[in-house]
Design a protein around this motif. Sequence first.
Motif, PDB file in Angstrom:
ATOM      1  N   LEU A   6       0.847  -1.188   0.000  1.00 48.09           N
ATOM      2  CA  LEU A   6       0.000   0.000   0.000  1.00 48.09           C
ATOM      3  C   LEU A   6       0.882   1.238   0.000  1.00 48.09           C
ATOM      4  O   LEU A   6       2.028   1.182   0.441  1.00 48.09           O
ATOM      5  N   GLU A   7       0.367   2.330  -0.479  1.00 51.32           N
ATOM      6  CA  GLU A   7       1.033   3.626  -0.392  1.00 51.32           C
ATOM      7  C   GLU A   7       0.100   4.580   0.339  1.00 51.32           C
ATOM      8  O   GLU A   7      -1.103   4.547   0.122  1.00 51.32           O
ATOM      9  N   ILE A   8       0.673   5.410   1.229  1.00 53.39           N
ATOM     10  CA  ILE A   8      -0.152   6.314   2.032  1.00 53.39           C
ATOM     11  C   ILE A   8       0.056   7.757   1.608  1.00 53.39           C
ATOM     12  O   ILE A   8       1.176   8.264   1.688  1.00 53.39           O
ATOM     13  N   PRO A   9      -0.981   8.429   1.161  1.00 58.45           N
ATOM     14  CA  PRO A   9      -0.893   9.876   0.963  1.00 58.45           C
ATOM     15  C   PRO A   9      -1.094  10.575   2.311  1.00 58.45           C
ATOM     16  O   PRO A   9      -2.019  10.240   3.056  1.00 58.45           O
ATOM     17  N   VAL A  10      -0.218  11.494   2.630  1.00 60.54           N
ATOM     18  CA  VAL A  10      -0.231  12.107   3.952  1.00 60.54           C
ATOM     19  C   VAL A  10      -0.437  13.610   3.844  1.00 60.54           C
ATOM     20  O   VAL A  10       0.216  14.277   3.033  1.00 60.54           O
ATOM     21  N   GLU A  11      -1.313  14.144   4.661  1.00 61.25           N
ATOM     22  CA  GLU A  11      -1.574  15.578   4.714  1.00 61.25           C
ATOM     23  C   GLU A  11      -1.230  16.119   6.097  1.00 61.25           C
ATOM     24  O   GLU A  11      -1.034  15.358   7.056  1.00 61.25           O
ATOM     25  N   ASP A  12      -1.181  17.438   6.209  1.00 58.21           N
ATOM     26  CA  ASP A  12      -1.009  18.128   7.503  1.00 58.21           C
ATOM     27  C   ASP A  12       0.318  17.824   8.176  1.00 58.21           C
ATOM     28  O   ASP A  12       0.415  17.810   9.402  1.00 58.21           O
ATOM     29  N   VAL A  13       1.361  17.549   7.370  1.00 60.12           N
ATOM     30  CA  VAL A  13       2.702  17.370   7.929  1.00 60.12           C
ATOM     31  C   VAL A  13       3.633  18.413   7.325  1.00 60.12           C
ATOM     32  O   VAL A  13       3.332  19.017   6.293  1.00 60.12           O
ATOM     33  N   ILE A  14       4.759  18.627   7.970  1.00 59.17           N
ATOM     34  CA  ILE A  14       5.697  19.673   7.580  1.00 59.17           C
ATOM     35  C   ILE A  14       7.003  19.042   7.129  1.00 59.17           C
ATOM     36  O   ILE A  14       7.539  18.153   7.794  1.00 59.17           O
ATOM     37  N   ALA A  15       7.535  19.495   6.018  1.00 62.13           N
ATOM     38  CA  ALA A  15       8.807  18.989   5.525  1.00 62.13           C
ATOM     39  C   ALA A  15       9.901  19.284   6.544  1.00 62.13           C
ATOM     40  O   ALA A  15       9.976  20.375   7.104  1.00 62.13           O
ATOM     41  N   GLY A  16      10.740  18.290   6.798  1.00 64.00           N
ATOM     42  CA  GLY A  16      11.845  18.454   7.722  1.00 64.00           C
ATOM     43  C   GLY A  16      11.540  18.052   9.148  1.00 64.00           C
ATOM     44  O   GLY A  16      12.462  17.889   9.958  1.00 64.00           O
ATOM     45  N   ALA A  17      10.285  17.882   9.496  1.00 62.56           N
ATOM     46  CA  ALA A  17       9.910  17.492  10.859  1.00 62.56           C
ATOM     47  C   ALA A  17       9.859  15.970  10.970  1.00 62.56           C
ATOM     48  O   ALA A  17       9.481  15.271  10.031  1.00 62.56           O
ATOM     49  N   GLU A  18      10.247  15.463  12.139  1.00 66.52           N
ATOM     50  CA  GLU A  18      10.213  14.022  12.390  1.00 66.52           C
ATOM     51  C   GLU A  18       8.907  13.663  13.094  1.00 66.52           C
ATOM     52  O   GLU A  18       8.496  14.325  14.046  1.00 66.52           O
ATOM     53  N   TYR A  19       8.279  12.590  12.638  1.00 61.54           N
ATOM     54  CA  TYR A  19       7.017  12.134  13.221  1.00 61.54           C
ATOM     55  C   TYR A  19       7.164  10.677  13.671  1.00 61.54           C
ATOM     56  O   TYR A  19       7.832   9.873  13.017  1.00 61.54           O
ATOM     57  N   LYS A  20       6.533  10.354  14.794  1.00 62.57           N
ATOM     58  CA  LYS A  20       6.485   8.975  15.255  1.00 62.57           C
ATOM     59  C   LYS A  20       5.287   8.274  14.603  1.00 62.57           C
ATOM     60  O   LYS A  20       4.249   8.901  14.356  1.00 62.57           O
ATOM     61  N   VAL A  21       5.478   6.982  14.358  1.00 61.71           N
ATOM     62  CA  VAL A  21       4.486   6.226  13.594  1.00 61.71           C
ATOM     63  C   VAL A  21       3.953   5.070  14.451  1.00 61.71           C
ATOM     64  O   VAL A  21       4.719   4.348  15.087  1.00 61.71           O
ATOM     65  N   TYR A  22       2.642   4.894  14.454  1.00 63.17           N
ATOM     66  CA  TYR A  22       1.994   3.826  15.220  1.00 63.17           C
ATOM     67  C   TYR A  22       0.943   3.154  14.354  1.00 63.17           C
ATOM     68  O   TYR A  22       0.377   3.764  13.438  1.00 63.17           O
ATOM     69  N   PHE A  23       0.665   1.895  14.675  1.00 60.75           N
ATOM     70  CA  PHE A  23      -0.387   1.170  13.965  1.00 60.75           C
ATOM     71  C   PHE A  23      -1.219   0.399  14.976  1.00 60.75           C
ATOM     72  O   PHE A  23      -0.694  -0.379  15.778  1.00 60.75           O
ATOM     73  N   LEU A  24      -2.502   0.617  14.967  1.00 63.50           N
ATOM     74  CA  LEU A  24      -3.456  -0.085  15.832  1.00 63.50           C
ATOM     75  C   LEU A  24      -4.315  -0.974  14.956  1.00 63.50           C
ATOM     76  O   LEU A  24      -5.025  -0.484  14.072  1.00 63.50           O
ATOM     77  N   ALA A  25      -4.249  -2.285  15.182  1.00 66.49           N
ATOM     78  CA  ALA A  25      -4.960  -3.249  14.341  1.00 66.49           C
ATOM     79  C   ALA A  25      -6.205  -3.777  15.034  1.00 66.49           C
ATOM     80  O   ALA A  25      -6.213  -4.008  16.253  1.00 66.49           O
ATOM     81  N   ASN A  26      -7.252  -3.966  14.261  1.00 65.73           N
ATOM     82  CA  ASN A  26      -8.477  -4.649  14.700  1.00 65.73           C
ATOM     83  C   ASN A  26      -9.140  -3.986  15.904  1.00 65.73           C
ATOM     84  O   ASN A  26      -9.833  -4.659  16.688  1.00 65.73           O
ATOM     85  N   ALA A  27      -8.945  -2.694  16.104  1.00 66.49           N
ATOM     86  CA  ALA A  27      -9.550  -1.969  17.229  1.00 66.49           C
ATOM     87  C   ALA A  27      -9.520  -0.477  16.907  1.00 66.49           C
ATOM     88  O   ALA A  27      -8.850  -0.035  15.960  1.00 66.49           O
TER      89      ALA A  27
END
Length: 494
Positions: free
Chosen positions: A105-126
């Motif tokens: 899959l590919e994710i299009p992402v909005e509301d983020v800023i170039a150069g900033a680091e973001y933490k990523v999480y995934f919540l499955a089945n809930a």
Amino acid sequence: MKKMNLLVMSLVSAAALSFTSCSSNDDLEGNKADQAKVDQFYMTLTVETPNASGTRTVQSNKYDATAAESKITSGTFFLMDSKNKIVFSKNVKNLEWDKAGKTQLEIPVEDVIAGAEYKVYFLANADSNDPLNGTFSTTATKDNKFVGDYAKANNFAMFNENDNKVNGNGYTVTFKDENKSKTNAAKVNETIKLERVTARIDQPTSDGAKIIAYPTDKDHKTSDYTAAEKKAMDDAVAKVDKIELTRYAISNVANTTNIMQKWDNTQTNPQLLIPSSATGFKYIQPTDEFGTNTLFKNAVYFNAIKDTEGNVNANKDYVFENNNNDAATSMYFEYTVTLKDMTDADFDDGTFYRYNNIIYKSFDDIYKAYNDVEGLFGGKTANQMKEELKAAKTAPTAEGEPTVESKLDNFRQTNKIEVFNCGKTYYKMAIRDQFIGYANAIQRNTVYQLNVKNVFNIGAQVPNGTPDKDGLFYLDVEVSVNPWVQNNYDVELK
């Protein structure tokens, strides 16, 4: 005494995910390739699901999960900024997994800023609006009495793995201007490993079919035991023909868990934290609901041992994490005892007694052993004692009459004698995860399997019972802890 062998396993297999373009407010239907290109950032990531290959890399013993324990049917990706504010989230569903357990899959992402680091999480089945600080509370059902839908077949709730070896906050992505092209998508720094938010406790097994002599190996000398202990154990060895594990129950199961596993890392040995202060937190089937030291309550909590075509783990219970020495998640073992000689026994259903640590099949035998004692049992005769107990064991015939268990409780207290009704005896063992490094804690994504290796003495007359003050009963339990994770106990019952 407890002998712990532990066997650990995690079950995680790779599932790579990259995304095609769509609005951030839309669900991603699996693998749609031709979506309109928009002026936004793109990202790709790999998610590893907890099936046979295992997520917990610190443990080497693997234990296969069932397909129903591993399947991901839907999930939500979260991007959080340096202040743990959710800046972007997207739900994905109808995922199509290949034979290797992967989907692209590919994710299009909005509301983020170039150069900033973001933490990523995934919540499955809930679902959750605040996975880092939120909790799941049980919605127990008849078929899943402890954690409800969070351990539903083909729909186990899962989140970023986060134990004292793996940092669940360590998955990051940084966007650059060139990532506005989906052919040059930003990549998360490493594979996101998921784990189930529940633990699994399998029905126990038992190698101990006989009462055996107290151990006198290199770790246990004869001098370790009192005269009363030796007398009681020798008596049990001499009189018991066999002892069979027939039922078990689990006590002190938490009804609430943190979505993100939490640890107190301020100590040398990190401590697993549970949401004990959370509103509505309580224990399901707490120990005191099993009765007193003479009263047996809530027999319906016990599960019969199943053996379906050699499947020794036919029963599986799913529970939330616990770390409370005062209310440790524990297992009760119910054994049926068969004495070698039941000639002229008071009852033909296997009922026997223990008085001053010695086993008797009839009150006549007790009176013979104490023939020089005046006023035994308040001056009642052996036949009077037998008739009183017979009345106590008779089921009520009308509503409102005392139950058999309440009448047996009264008989035990009045006469200061242990009555093993229908030959049943009970032992209790706190379940613990040796990989955590301290007692009486269990953690998520772990399978706990308890095996009773040896039985050294008859146990208690009721689940919460204890022998006389000079008596002792032992479980030699082997526990396997596998990251699922498995925990096997060998139990020696004294």
